[in-house]
Design a protein around this motif. Structure first.
Motif, PDB file in Angstrom:
ATOM      1  N   PHE A 153       0.861  -1.183   0.000  1.00 28.42           N
ATOM      2  CA  PHE A 153       0.000   0.000   0.000  1.00 28.42           C
ATOM      3  C   PHE A 153       0.898   1.235   0.000  1.00 28.42           C
ATOM      4  N   SER A 154       0.850   1.994  -1.118  1.00 29.23           N
ATOM      5  CA  SER A 154       1.702   3.185  -1.240  1.00 29.23           C
ATOM      6  C   SER A 154       0.997   4.257  -2.062  1.00 29.23           C
ATOM      7  N   PRO A 155      -0.107   4.828  -1.550  1.00 30.91           N
ATOM      8  CA  PRO A 155      -0.818   5.871  -2.291  1.00 30.91           C
ATOM      9  C   PRO A 155      -0.018   7.186  -2.306  1.00 30.91           C
ATOM     10  N   LYS A 156      -0.266   7.952  -3.359  1.00 35.21           N
ATOM     11  CA  LYS A 156       0.406   9.258  -3.482  1.00 35.21           C
ATOM     12  C   LYS A 156      -0.622  10.335  -3.803  1.00 35.21           C
ATOM     13  N   PHE A 157      -0.344  11.550  -3.263  1.00 31.69           N
ATOM     14  CA  PHE A 157      -1.214  12.700  -3.458  1.00 31.69           C
ATOM     15  C   PHE A 157      -0.345  13.919  -3.759  1.00 31.69           C
ATOM     16  N   TYR A 158      -0.869  14.784  -4.635  1.00 33.33           N
ATOM     17  CA  TYR A 158      -0.124  16.003  -4.939  1.00 33.33           C
ATOM     18  C   TYR A 158      -0.229  17.033  -3.823  1.00 33.33           C
ATOM     19  N   PHE A 159      -1.271  16.959  -3.004  1.00 30.67           N
ATOM     20  CA  PHE A 159      -1.466  17.969  -1.972  1.00 30.67           C
ATOM     21  C   PHE A 159      -1.390  17.355  -0.576  1.00 30.67           C
ATOM     22  N   TYR A 160      -0.622  16.261  -0.478  1.00 30.53           N
ATOM     23  CA  TYR A 160      -0.368  15.623   0.816  1.00 30.53           C
ATOM     24  C   TYR A 160       1.064  15.119   0.780  1.00 30.53           C
ATOM     25  N   ASN A 161       1.921  15.747   1.597  1.00 30.70           N
ATOM     26  CA  ASN A 161       3.365  15.548   1.453  1.00 30.70           C
ATOM     27  C   ASN A 161       3.834  14.209   1.991  1.00 30.70           C
ATOM     28  N   ASN A 162       3.216  13.711   3.035  1.00 28.66           N
ATOM     29  CA  ASN A 162       3.698  12.464   3.637  1.00 28.66           C
ATOM     30  C   ASN A 162       3.483  11.281   2.692  1.00 28.66           C
ATOM     31  N   THR A 163       4.560  10.536   2.464  1.00 24.59           N
ATOM     32  CA  THR A 163       4.475   9.347   1.621  1.00 24.59           C
ATOM     33  C   THR A 163       4.262   8.127   2.508  1.00 24.59           C
ATOM     34  N   LEU A 164       3.112   7.469   2.325  1.00 30.64           N
ATOM     35  CA  LEU A 164       2.782   6.285   3.112  1.00 30.64           C
ATOM     36  C   LEU A 164       3.236   5.038   2.369  1.00 30.64           C
ATOM     37  N   LYS A 165       3.800   4.110   3.129  1.00 30.62           N
ATOM     38  CA  LYS A 165       4.263   2.874   2.521  1.00 30.62           C
ATOM     39  C   LYS A 165       4.067   1.742   3.527  1.00 30.62           C
ATOM     40  N   SER A 166       3.449   0.676   3.054  1.00 25.56           N
ATOM     41  CA  SER A 166       3.183  -0.461   3.926  1.00 25.56           C
ATOM     42  C   SER A 166       3.235  -1.738   3.103  1.00 25.56           C
ATOM     43  N   ASP A 167       3.920  -2.762   3.633  1.00 25.61           N
ATOM     44  CA  ASP A 167       4.016  -4.068   2.979  1.00 25.61           C
ATOM     45  C   ASP A 167       3.645  -5.154   3.977  1.00 25.61           C
ATOM     46  N   ASN A 168       2.911  -6.147   3.471  1.00 27.89           N
ATOM     47  CA  ASN A 168       2.478  -7.259   4.320  1.00 27.89           C
ATOM     48  C   ASN A 168       2.585  -8.570   3.549  1.00 27.89           C
ATOM     49  N   ILE A 169       3.108  -9.574   4.236  1.00 28.13           N
ATOM     50  CA  ILE A 169       3.124 -10.940   3.696  1.00 28.13           C
ATOM     51  C   ILE A 169       2.622 -11.863   4.808  1.00 28.13           C
ATOM     52  N   ARG A 170       1.685 -12.733   4.443  1.00 33.38           N
ATOM     53  CA  ARG A 170       1.160 -13.679   5.433  1.00 33.38           C
ATOM     54  C   ARG A 170       0.901 -15.023   4.757  1.00 33.38           C
ATOM     55  N   LEU A 171       1.339 -16.085   5.421  1.00 31.89           N
ATOM     56  CA  LEU A 171       1.123 -17.449   4.946  1.00 31.89           C
ATOM     57  C   LEU A 171       0.477 -18.257   6.055  1.00 31.89           C
ATOM     58  N   ASP A 172      -0.603 -18.912   5.736  1.00 32.66           N
ATOM     59  CA  ASP A 172      -1.275 -19.825   6.663  1.00 32.66           C
ATOM     60  C   ASP A 172      -1.427 -21.171   5.969  1.00 32.66           C
ATOM     61  N   THR A 173      -0.940 -22.211   6.612  1.00 28.23           N
ATOM     62  CA  THR A 173      -1.099 -23.549   6.060  1.00 28.23           C
ATOM     63  C   THR A 173      -1.303 -24.532   7.210  1.00 28.23           C
ATOM     64  N   GLY A 174      -2.002 -25.615   6.933  1.00 22.10           N
ATOM     65  CA  GLY A 174      -2.262 -26.571   8.002  1.00 22.10           C
ATOM     66  C   GLY A 174      -3.090 -27.740   7.531  1.00 22.10           C
ATOM     67  N   ILE A 175      -3.471 -28.550   8.493  1.00 24.60           N
ATOM     68  CA  ILE A 175      -4.266 -29.742   8.224  1.00 24.60           C
ATOM     69  C   ILE A 175      -5.324 -29.874   9.301  1.00 24.60           C
ATOM     70  N   ASN A 176      -6.532 -30.206   8.882  1.00 18.50           N
ATOM     71  CA  ASN A 176      -7.636 -30.484   9.793  1.00 18.50           C
ATOM     72  C   ASN A 176      -7.899 -31.986   9.783  1.00 18.50           C
TER      73      ASN A 176
END
Length: 937
Positions: free
Chosen positions: A505-528
């Motif tokens: 997630f890295s949105p950009k705006f011309y009238f908002y100076n702060n640059t936001l950056k977020s990365d996520n990785i998630r793995l779920d595995t299993g057996i029932n």
């Protein structure tokens, strides 16, 4: 001396004579049983008894056959036997297995006795009957008429046990709406083998139901204790008042039913905030189309103007829809506010066009100048609107955004397509063009999304992929998201899965100076694992990686160039339990692992334990967490300068229960949370609601307490309200009219109301599937009916009938004259003729025998005999044929004459020749084969 000698000689002679008198000797008699039953005669046990006399003397006796309940020997239970020495005797025996024979293994016993009734040989053969639990449920009276509001409705369901074991059943009656407040009524009972039982339910219809032209009571039958459904039936309850309003019985997904209601409430928040609210919705039909209105207005004690939102009026006419007021469009670029919308839907519901204009203002009566908060325009077209497998849509959105200081244009398409039954796909493509006038920049943008689901060799696959550029003006700006799921069964009952999510997630705006950056990785595995008794178990593995610059201020890091990262690996397991009666259930989950926090070199331990328990109306849950699971939790813990690991405890209990025949509903809960962010925060709520057919009263209250360090805050909210419910309306966008009919007795049979004729009071008339009872003037009125074709269906009563007719309503007022003509009456009955000595077993019923009546080889009606074996039919003059439905006869009976031709004359009673039911006779066949073997030495 001579006398004594004589006595001795006489005694020896008598003894010798007794010894040499021929006597029956049962030695050497054998009995064998041959089973020659055939699969195509499942109710006949075909046996052959083989008797052999290998002794030196003749034999006389009998064979006694002892059969269990439900079995009967066709040739009788005793067979006389006479055999000479060396004879072989073959006796065929047929055992009839009746429908009431019990399931399981039964023993058929054969006893061979001699002339002194002494048992010589006894043998038995086992016969196994497979379990048959067939059941049938039917409505005794499929159509019930109602007219008096003070009379209750009686619904009768007949359950037949067609199997071979006694069964416990429950019958559930579903009533659309009744004044007692219940919807489902359950009655239980047990039914013997080949027996019937009638379940009766009586209820008083509500005023809403009494106004309906008709409604349906659905009936379902369940086997106990597993609640396995074995059948269903329905009863149509028809209103036969003289004036009725049209009701669309064949409701489908496009039908539009609305409950007209209005609610007024008062809410007190905290110590000095009071809020008053009025909201409601409803619709009404017009001669052409209908109008629907929704409104919501509220005001608070510290504001000058009330707020009006979620308020609009819409007019639906044929395929057109016009809406004015608050418009909410959840599009790729969502628009909310004051506006107008027009929609057109094709007659086949498969094509649709929507266009609208929206002023981005929250309240309808805001004092801001028009368009001050921006505005938007949209147009959308759909092909295949009702086809989930193949559809395509195109959308154009324009939005003037004063906060972003830009004019955004968005154009895109949405495609849904199914490749066979297993694979489905949905793809979206949107291109944007944003004009930033203040800085003279024109910025293009793009968004792509694809969703799919399918199966490869029993492996379930589904995924969601989305990408948008950094300056994309839609709802998801600057985002990359990949979700992929796999699941399948292995080793029969073992279920394995793997889910992976990658997001940026890295949105950009011309009238908002702060640059936001977020990365996520998630793995779920299993057996029932498969359930063992009442328990279930599953184990899994989690990998989580989170990186973001959003929380840098909490770590005393200036700027937003550097991102902080959290990595964790965990083992998970859960245990489920449910009671045998399914009333209790619980889940316990455990997660343990190691995590790498920002600015910490060595990994640290973390864990989470969660538990949940359910019992009907009660839910209890508990969560204890040690260690931060997300960057937000870790950042907030550092904000308060604590060196301890993050800990969180959450407890909650919820109750949802109804009282007093479900008129009163209670929903309540309490919870407690303790962590760095929320502090020690207990809370609770109680919601009470009392509901009647025409009104409802509710009381909602909640309390929240926040306590952290020296800060403490309490918030108590109380809300009370009353709702008024008006008549439910079936809204119809088409043109509507009214049918008024006059019904009279046409004594001179000229189809004109003239001298000598008389209005028909309390006569039943049926238009389509709606029944009416004429008033004292002989009139009926059918209101708000859609334009189209209608059928006057014939109901013959009390010696009078009317002709069926089809007509079309194409104007708002349609008038009918319905002349009644006198008919004739035919009577008949059934009688039995049989010999009690030779007749097979049968159930001598005379009620429920069905006859079909035909005219010109066309089926006309069905009549059923009453408890006296008699039937009556009212018919117009003409030639008819009465035919017996042989399937309604009892088992082992037949009728040689199954039809009768007759002629009906006006005002006369025709007595038909009785139908004679005969009973099949026993067919006893005994073959005797004697083989005598002589040998000479």
């Amino acid at each position: 001396m001579l006398y004594d000698l004589f006595k001795k000689v006489l005694f020896i002679f008598l003894i010798s004579a007794f010894v040499f008198i021929p006597a029956q000797n049962s030695a050497g008699i054998s009995l064998d049983i041959r089973n020659e039953s055939r699969a195509d005669k499942g109710n006949i046990v075909d046996l052959t008894l083989v008797l052999k006399n290998e002794g030196n003397h003749s034999f006389k006796g009998k064979i006694e056959i002892n059969t269990p309940s439900g079995f009967r020997s066709i040739s009788g239970n005793k067979i006389e036997v006479a055999m000479n020495s060396g004879d072989n005797l073959f006796l065929p025996v047929k055992i009839l297995v009746n429908n009431n024979a019990g399931a399981g293994e039964s023993q058929i016993i054969f006893k061979l006795t001699d002339s002194q009734n002494t048992i010589v040989v006894q043998k038995q053969i086992a016969y196994t009957i497979a379990e048959n639990n067939a059941m049938r449920i039917s409505a005794e009276v499929p159509v019930v008429y109602m007219n008096n509001t003070n009379d209750s409705i009686e619904v009768r369901a007949r359950v037949s046990n067609l199997g071979n074991k006694k069964q416990n059943v429950s019958v559930v009656f579903k009533i659309p709406e009744i004044s007692q407040g219940s919807v489902f009524i359950e009655k239980t009972g047990n039914i013997g083998v080949q027996k019937d039982s009638v379940f009766v339910f009586r209820f008083l219809p509500s005023k809403i139901l009494m106004r309906s032209s008709q409604f349906t009571v659905n009936i379902a039958g369940f086997r106990e204790p597993d609640k396995e459904i074995f059948g269903n039936a329905s009863v149509s309850v028809q209103n036969i008042s003289s004036t009725q309003r049209y009701q669309n019985i064949q409701s489908d997904m496009f039908s539009n039913f609305t409950t007209n209601s209005i609610t007024a409430s008062y809410r007190h928040v905290g110590e000095n905030l009071d809020m008053y609210q009025l909201m409601g919705s409803g619709g009404f039909n017009l001669p052409s189309g209908y109008i629907f209105i929704r409104g919501n207005i509220y005001t608070m004690n510290n504001q000058s103007d009330p707020i009006i939102n979620n308020t609009y009026i819409s007019y639906h006419q044929e395929n057109n829809e016009f809406t004015l007021g608050n418009i909410s469009k959840l599009l790729e670029l969502s628009l909310f506010g004051r506006g107008a919308e027009y929609a057109f839907t094709s007659s086949d519901k498969n094509k649709k066009i929507e266009v609208g204009f929206i002023d981005q203002s929250f309240s309808l009566i805001e004092r801001n100048s028009f368009l001050k908060n921006g505005y938007g325009f949209y147009a959308k077209g759909i092909l295949g609107a009702q086809n989930a497998s193949h559809s395509i849509s195109g959308t154009y959105i324009f939005r003037n955004d004063p906060y972003d200081k830009a004019k955004h244009n968005l154009l895109g398409t949405d495609i849904q397509y199914a490749f066979g039954k297993d694979w489905k796909m949905n793809s979206k493509i949107y291109s944007g063009l944003s004009v930033y006038e203040g800085i003279n920049v024109t910025k293009p943008s793009l968004a792509l999304e694809s969703q799919y689901s399918g199966m490869i060799k029993k492996v379930n696959l589904n995924g969601n992929y989305f990408y948008s550029t950094d300056y994309y003006p839609g709802n998801r700006r600057g985002m990359l998201q990949i979700q992929q799921n796999f699941s399948t069964n292995i080793f029969k009952d073992h279920y394995v899965y793997a889910n992976i999510t990658i997001a940026n997630f890295s949105p950009k705006f011309y009238f908002y100076n702060n640059t936001l950056k977020s990365d996520n990785i998630r793995l779920d595995t299993g057996i029932n694992f498969p359930k063992k008794g009442d328990f279930g178990l599953g184990i899994g593995y989690q990998y989580q990686e989170e990186s973001s610059n959003t929380y840098n201020n909490f770590f005393n890091v200036p700027g937003n160039q550097e991102s902080k990262q959290l990595k964790a690996q965990r083992l998970t397991e859960y245990i489920t339990w449910s009671s045998p009666n399914k009333k209790h259930s619980s889940v316990i989950g455990i997660e343990t692992g190691l995590v790498n926090y920002p600015n910490i070199i060595h990994p640290e331990y973390q864990m989470k334990i969660s538990g949940n328990y359910n019992y009907k109306w009660l839910n209890l849950s508990c969560i204890y967490q040690y260690g931060s699971y997300f960057l937000s939790e870790y950042a907030f813990s550092k904000m308060v300068n604590t060196n301890n690991s993050y800990e969180k405890l959450s407890l909650s209990a919820f109750v949802n229960k109804s009282f007093f025949s479900e008129k009163v509903n209670l929903t309540s809960g309490i919870s407690y949370t303790n962590d760095v962010l929320y502090g020690k925060s207990p809370s609770g709520f109680i919601n009470l609601k009392y509901s009647k057919e025409r009104y409802g009263i509710y009381l909602n209250s909640s309390w929240f307490n926040y306590s952290s360090n020296s800060f403490n805050n309490n918030l108590l909210t109380v809300e009370v309200g009353v709702s008024l419910n008006f008549q439910t309306t079936a809204l119809d966008p088409g043109k509507k009219g009214e049918i008024k009919a006059f019904v009279y007795y046409d004594h001179n049979n000229n189809n004109l109301y003239d001298e000598g004729d008389k209005e028909a009071k309390d006569y039943l008339i049926m238009l389509n599937n709606t029944s009416f009872r004429t008033n004292k003037e002989g009139n009926i009125v059918y209101k708000s009916i859609p334009f189209g074709k209608y059928t006057l269906k014939q109901i013959i009563q009390q010696g009078w009938y009317y002709d069926e007719a089809e007509f079309e309503v194409s104007k708002h007022h349609h008038f009918l004259e319905i002349p009644l003509h006198q008919n004739g009456t035919s009577r008949g009955k059934v009688i039995y003729e049989f010999d009690t000595k030779t007749a097979m077993e049968f159930n001598p019923k005379i009620g429920g025998i069905i006859f079909n009546i035909y005219r010109n080889d066309q089926f006309l009606q069905r009549v059923i005999t009453d408890d006296n074996g008699e039937f009556v039919s009212f018919l117009e003059s003409g030639n008819y044929k009465m035919e017996l439905n042989v399937n309604s006869l009892p088992v082992n009976t037949y009728c040689e004459r199954i039809s009768s031709d007759f002629k009906v004359e006006v005002g006369k009673i025709i007595n038909l020749e009785p139908f004679i039911i005969k009973v099949k006779e026993k067919n006893i066949r005994v073959k005797k084969l004697v083989t005598k073997c002589l040998s000479e030495k």
